[in-house]
Motif scaffolding. Sequence first.
Motif, PDB file in Angstrom:
ATOM      1  N   GLU A   1       2.956  -3.305  -3.390  1.00  0.00           N
ATOM      2  CA  GLU A   1       4.316  -2.991  -3.827  1.00  0.00           C
ATOM      3  C   GLU A   1       4.516  -1.480  -3.889  1.00  0.00           C
ATOM      4  O   GLU A   1       5.068  -0.928  -4.848  1.00  0.00           O
ATOM      5  CB  GLU A   1       4.630  -3.636  -5.180  1.00  0.00           C
ATOM      6  CG  GLU A   1       4.587  -5.157  -5.143  1.00  0.00           C
ATOM      7  CD  GLU A   1       4.951  -5.790  -6.481  1.00  0.00           C
ATOM      8  OE1 GLU A   1       5.205  -5.034  -7.437  1.00  0.00           O
ATOM      9  OE2 GLU A   1       4.986  -7.025  -6.561  1.00  0.00           O
ATOM     10  N   CYS A   2       4.027  -0.821  -2.843  1.00  0.00           N
ATOM     11  CA  CYS A   2       4.104   0.631  -2.750  1.00  0.00           C
ATOM     12  C   CYS A   2       5.269   1.011  -1.836  1.00  0.00           C
ATOM     13  O   CYS A   2       5.245   0.747  -0.636  1.00  0.00           O
ATOM     14  CB  CYS A   2       2.790   1.195  -2.202  1.00  0.00           C
ATOM     15  SG  CYS A   2       2.791   2.980  -1.937  1.00  0.00           S
ATOM     16  N   HIS A   3       6.277   1.635  -2.404  1.00  0.00           N
ATOM     17  CA  HIS A   3       7.482   1.996  -1.648  1.00  0.00           C
ATOM     18  C   HIS A   3       7.510   3.488  -1.304  1.00  0.00           C
ATOM     19  O   HIS A   3       8.565   4.025  -0.969  1.00  0.00           O
ATOM     20  CB  HIS A   3       8.728   1.631  -2.452  1.00  0.00           C
ATOM     21  CG  HIS A   3       8.750   0.204  -2.906  1.00  0.00           C
ATOM     22  ND1 HIS A   3       8.882  -0.848  -2.024  1.00  0.00           N
ATOM     23  CD2 HIS A   3       8.629  -0.349  -4.133  1.00  0.00           C
ATOM     24  CE1 HIS A   3       8.855  -1.998  -2.698  1.00  0.00           C
ATOM     25  NE2 HIS A   3       8.693  -1.719  -3.982  1.00  0.00           N
ATOM     26  N   ALA A   4       6.374   4.135  -1.383  1.00  0.00           N
ATOM     27  CA  ALA A   4       6.294   5.572  -1.117  1.00  0.00           C
ATOM     28  C   ALA A   4       6.146   5.839   0.382  1.00  0.00           C
ATOM     29  O   ALA A   4       6.262   4.935   1.205  1.00  0.00           O
ATOM     30  CB  ALA A   4       5.123   6.165  -1.898  1.00  0.00           C
ATOM     31  N   TYR A   5       5.874   7.088   0.706  1.00  0.00           N
ATOM     32  CA  TYR A   5       5.711   7.542   2.090  1.00  0.00           C
ATOM     33  C   TYR A   5       4.703   6.654   2.824  1.00  0.00           C
ATOM     34  O   TYR A   5       3.605   6.403   2.327  1.00  0.00           O
ATOM     35  CB  TYR A   5       5.222   8.989   2.079  1.00  0.00           C
ATOM     36  CG  TYR A   5       4.998   9.613   3.430  1.00  0.00           C
ATOM     37  CD1 TYR A   5       6.060  10.153   4.160  1.00  0.00           C
ATOM     38  CD2 TYR A   5       3.720   9.713   3.972  1.00  0.00           C
ATOM     39  CE1 TYR A   5       5.849  10.755   5.401  1.00  0.00           C
ATOM     40  CE2 TYR A   5       3.502  10.305   5.205  1.00  0.00           C
ATOM     41  CZ  TYR A   5       4.570  10.828   5.914  1.00  0.00           C
ATOM     42  OH  TYR A   5       4.356  11.416   7.134  1.00  0.00           O
ATOM     43  N   ASN A   6       5.091   6.186   4.013  1.00  0.00           N
ATOM     44  CA  ASN A   6       4.239   5.287   4.783  1.00  0.00           C
ATOM     45  C   ASN A   6       4.339   5.676   6.251  1.00  0.00           C
ATOM     46  O   ASN A   6       5.429   5.678   6.826  1.00  0.00           O
ATOM     47  CB  ASN A   6       4.696   3.836   4.577  1.00  0.00           C
ATOM     48  CG  ASN A   6       3.684   2.827   5.093  1.00  0.00           C
ATOM     49  OD1 ASN A   6       3.316   2.842   6.258  1.00  0.00           O
ATOM     50  ND2 ASN A   6       3.240   1.943   4.217  1.00  0.00           N
ATOM     51  N   ASN A   7       3.203   6.005   6.850  1.00  0.00           N
ATOM     52  CA  ASN A   7       3.229   6.490   8.228  1.00  0.00           C
ATOM     53  C   ASN A   7       1.988   6.009   8.978  1.00  0.00           C
ATOM     54  O   ASN A   7       0.922   5.856   8.386  1.00  0.00           O
ATOM     55  CB  ASN A   7       3.281   8.024   8.243  1.00  0.00           C
ATOM     56  CG  ASN A   7       3.744   8.572   9.589  1.00  0.00           C
ATOM     57  OD1 ASN A   7       4.179   7.833  10.458  1.00  0.00           O
ATOM     58  ND2 ASN A   7       3.653   9.876   9.754  1.00  0.00           N
ATOM     59  N   THR A   8       2.148   5.767  10.274  1.00  0.00           N
ATOM     60  CA  THR A   8       1.032   5.354  11.119  1.00  0.00           C
ATOM     61  C   THR A   8       0.998   6.218  12.365  1.00  0.00           C
ATOM     62  O   THR A   8       2.009   6.383  13.041  1.00  0.00           O
ATOM     63  CB  THR A   8       1.158   3.875  11.527  1.00  0.00           C
ATOM     64  OG1 THR A   8       1.092   3.052  10.364  1.00  0.00           O
ATOM     65  CG2 THR A   8       0.036   3.480  12.472  1.00  0.00           C
TER      66      THR A   8
END
Length: 337
Positions: free
Chosen positions: A126-133
Amino acid sequence: MYINGTGCVSPLETAIEGRLPSAAPLYDNIRLKAAEPDYKQWIDIKMIRRMSRVIKMGVAAAQLSLQEAGISKPEGIITGTAYGCLDDTGVFLTKMVNQNEEMLTPTAFIQSTHNTVAGQIALLLECHAYNNTFVHKGFSFEHALIDSIMQLREGKISNILAGAMDELTNHSFNILSRFNLFKHAHAGEGAACFVLSTKQGPNAIAKLKGVSVLYKPDSFEEVAADIVGFLAAHNCSQEDVDLVITGRNGDPAGDAWYEHVENKLFSELPVAHFKHLCGEYPTANAFGTWMASRIIASQEVSPAVLFKGNAPSSIKKVLLYNHHDATHHSMILLSIC
């Protein structure tokens, strides 16, 4: 940057034991499959059935690193992968052919995108922070680390989950084998994650001092010069390094790069290697970084990874030099906390 937690799923029992073997295992197959743990401890059993192997490996590595760091939810998630979810991609393409592109279910396509692993980790936490691949072939993991360092240096967050994962399927193994990529090396797969932070945690393992990449160098000398410059940029000399870890995989042409660096810059230092344990794949350096951090934490170099020289009694700084396909060269410098 402090490495406060690590997690690794590899052909070894790293997800269960969390340490290196005392002796190198003797593989009887050129293809090394990941030794997968019991995923039920992290993932609901109903969800496991719908997840591909690389997603499960990534989630397991992430959960292991968070547990060690004592964090339930990171302030950002950054991953790297070269191949993405190959299994789901194969399922979708096979159905397209067999069903003449009609009546296709979207699930396999949705789960075949490269950012699926990072997205699934975020959903579970339930992590809505910065997300990048990052999908940059042999630089995927290194660029995930560089982005993590940049995010932490901005000062808006204090910790981040970084990692890399790649899987090997029957289809991909057969295709890659046609190009003789595994003529001398083992084919591998795995996932490794790290909790990076600007603050030292209670279970801090090592410090990430720096990361550098070099694309398609013209000569051995260019790589050697780049390594010297990289060390100097982080106030480190060749004499300050206690252990060098390289990505030797048994291929004579590829190993020649490592031999030149070892002989020209670190002829007096002990050298370790790691791809005989995890196999060759674009983000294998994530396993190498996990191994380097465990060596620093334990202050012990297992005979299973020592390639030449004598194990140092004190390990304060470790240089990890790796290349993929002789085109993507990278350096990672780790130190004791």
